[in-house]
Design a protein around this motif. Structure first.
Motif, PDB file in Angstrom:
ATOM      1  N   GLU A  21       0.826  -1.204   0.000  1.00 42.40           N
ATOM      2  CA  GLU A  21       0.000   0.000   0.000  1.00 42.40           C
ATOM      3  C   GLU A  21       0.857   1.250   0.000  1.00 42.40           C
ATOM      4  N   VAL A  22       0.316   2.315  -0.553  1.00 41.50           N
ATOM      5  CA  VAL A  22       1.016   3.595  -0.591  1.00 41.50           C
ATOM      6  C   VAL A  22       0.927   4.257   0.777  1.00 41.50           C
ATOM      7  N   TYR A  23       2.069   4.691   1.275  1.00 42.20           N
ATOM      8  CA  TYR A  23       2.122   5.405   2.542  1.00 42.20           C
ATOM      9  C   TYR A  23       1.560   6.814   2.349  1.00 42.20           C
ATOM     10  N   ARG A  24       0.636   7.219   3.235  1.00 44.64           N
ATOM     11  CA  ARG A  24      -0.014   8.518   3.082  1.00 44.64           C
ATOM     12  C   ARG A  24       0.310   9.485   4.218  1.00 44.64           C
ATOM     13  N   GLY A  25       1.394   9.240   4.927  1.00 45.86           N
ATOM     14  CA  GLY A  25       1.737  10.088   6.068  1.00 45.86           C
ATOM     15  C   GLY A  25       2.367  11.413   5.706  1.00 45.86           C
ATOM     16  N   PHE A  26       2.983  11.505   4.511  1.00 46.22           N
ATOM     17  CA  PHE A  26       3.537  12.785   4.095  1.00 46.22           C
ATOM     18  C   PHE A  26       2.397  13.649   3.572  1.00 46.22           C
ATOM     19  N   ARG A  27       2.269  14.844   4.084  1.00 46.24           N
ATOM     20  CA  ARG A  27       1.180  15.738   3.700  1.00 46.24           C
ATOM     21  C   ARG A  27       1.617  16.601   2.527  1.00 46.24           C
ATOM     22  N   ALA A  32       5.009  20.802  -0.115  1.00 39.95           N
ATOM     23  CA  ALA A  32       5.061  21.989  -0.977  1.00 39.95           C
ATOM     24  C   ALA A  32       5.657  23.188  -0.225  1.00 39.95           C
ATOM     25  N   VAL A  33       5.302  23.351   1.043  1.00 39.26           N
ATOM     26  CA  VAL A  33       5.864  24.451   1.844  1.00 39.26           C
ATOM     27  C   VAL A  33       7.377  24.288   1.980  1.00 39.26           C
ATOM     28  N   ILE A  34       7.836  23.063   2.188  1.00 36.81           N
ATOM     29  CA  ILE A  34       9.274  22.818   2.287  1.00 36.81           C
ATOM     30  C   ILE A  34       9.965  23.209   0.978  1.00 36.81           C
ATOM     31  N   GLY A  35       9.349  22.880  -0.143  1.00 36.39           N
ATOM     32  CA  GLY A  35       9.913  23.274  -1.435  1.00 36.39           C
ATOM     33  C   GLY A  35       9.995  24.782  -1.579  1.00 36.39           C
ATOM     34  N   VAL A  64      18.145  25.589   7.508  1.00 35.27           N
ATOM     35  CA  VAL A  64      17.015  25.478   6.577  1.00 35.27           C
ATOM     36  C   VAL A  64      16.507  24.036   6.533  1.00 35.27           C
ATOM     37  N   ALA A  65      17.425  23.075   6.533  1.00 33.40           N
ATOM     38  CA  ALA A  65      17.034  21.660   6.523  1.00 33.40           C
ATOM     39  C   ALA A  65      16.284  21.285   7.799  1.00 33.40           C
ATOM     40  N   MET A  66      16.724  21.809   8.937  1.00 32.90           N
ATOM     41  CA  MET A  66      16.026  21.510  10.190  1.00 32.90           C
ATOM     42  C   MET A  66      14.620  22.111  10.182  1.00 32.90           C
ATOM     43  N   LEU A  67      14.496  23.314   9.641  1.00 35.51           N
ATOM     44  CA  LEU A  67      13.168  23.928   9.523  1.00 35.51           C
ATOM     45  C   LEU A  67      12.269  23.065   8.640  1.00 35.51           C
ATOM     46  N   GLY A  68      12.784  22.656   7.482  1.00 35.88           N
ATOM     47  CA  GLY A  68      12.011  21.792   6.587  1.00 35.88           C
ATOM     48  C   GLY A  68      11.676  20.465   7.232  1.00 35.88           C
ATOM     49  N   GLY A  69      12.631  19.889   7.964  1.00 41.12           N
ATOM     50  CA  GLY A  69      12.374  18.631   8.652  1.00 41.12           C
ATOM     51  C   GLY A  69      11.283  18.768   9.704  1.00 41.12           C
ATOM     52  N   CYS A  70      11.302  19.881  10.420  1.00 35.91           N
ATOM     53  CA  CYS A  70      10.257  20.112  11.432  1.00 35.91           C
ATOM     54  C   CYS A  70       8.884  20.213  10.782  1.00 35.91           C
ATOM     55  N   VAL A  71       8.798  20.920   9.659  1.00 37.70           N
ATOM     56  CA  VAL A  71       7.513  21.052   8.954  1.00 37.70           C
ATOM     57  C   VAL A  71       7.036  19.687   8.466  1.00 37.70           C
ATOM     58  N   GLY A  72       7.934  18.953   7.808  1.00 34.35           N
ATOM     59  CA  GLY A  72       7.555  17.656   7.238  1.00 34.35           C
ATOM     60  C   GLY A  72       7.218  16.616   8.279  1.00 34.35           C
ATOM     61  N   PHE A  73       8.073  16.500   9.300  1.00 37.42           N
ATOM     62  CA  PHE A  73       7.835  15.477  10.305  1.00 37.42           C
ATOM     63  C   PHE A  73       6.698  15.844  11.247  1.00 37.42           C
ATOM     64  N   ALA A  74       6.457  17.127  11.458  1.00 35.86           N
ATOM     65  CA  ALA A  74       5.329  17.522  12.303  1.00 35.86           C
ATOM     66  C   ALA A  74       4.020  17.032  11.689  1.00 35.86           C
TER      67      ALA A  74
END
Length: 197
Positions: A21-27, A32-35, A64-74
């Protein structure tokens, strides 16, 4: 059949279902905000960073990577805690277990190479290669386009490693990761499993 054997067989069945099954946890909005953050950080680098200070380059892009990681993992943690059932949580643990080693390797490489100014130009290429390998590691649980995107990151990283400008412009990192994340958001959004949410 003993209870232990039955439970082991159920675990194997769950593992097979999880792989299929496709994992759907990434929003999609978070990706897009991280990009967008990556592209903004690339454009801002020339005004934020002093010229000729490689350690500042490594520190800036690490932040910048930590900020993106916080957004994605949150977003993923929120789904894990409030939206997913036990079966989906198991898949989340599997996907994160496959993806996190590339992030840890990137952090270790950064700490090791950022201490020597001559090695800092290697970081953009190494970051892209490691992140691409993380994408490739989770491809069984993601839409098919993720394999192509992961390969794109590895290819971009190889090109950056071959080029190695002494003072890498912001587009070496922010362009690669910004565009990569926007394309990832598009790939996720165009997948039926993500559209149905």
């Amino acid at each position: 059949m003993e209870v232990r054997d039955a439970l082991a067989q159920l675990d194997r069945i769950h593992d097979q279902l999880t792989k299929g099954e496709v994992y759907r946890g990434f929003r999609v909005p978070a990706v897009a905000v991280i990009g967008a953050v990556g592209l903004f950080a690339a454009a801002a680098q020339r005004w934020v960073l002093p010229a000729g200070v490689p350690a500042a380059f490594a520190g800036y892009w690490s932040a910048v990577a930590m900020l993106g990681g916080c957004v994605g993992f949150a977003a993923a943690v929120r789904s894990y805690l409030f939206r997913e059932d036990d079966f989906e949580r198991r898949r989340t643990r599997r996907v994160m277990g496959q993806f996190l080693p590339c992030l840890l390797a990137g952090a270790l490489v950064t700490v090791a190479l950022a201490r020597t100014d001559g090695f800092v130009p290697l970081l953009p290429g190494l970051w892209a290669v490691l992140f691409g390998l993380g994408f490739i590691a989770v491809r069984p649980h993601m839409p098919r386009a993720i394999t192509l995107l992961g390969t794109g990151y590895v290819f971009a990283g190889a090109m950056l490693l071959a080029w190695q400008p002494p003072e890498p412009p912001g587009w070496c990192v922010g362009g690669v990761f910004g565009i990569g994340h926007l394309l990832t958001a598009l790939a996720l959004h165009s997948t039926k499993e993500y559209r149905d949410e």
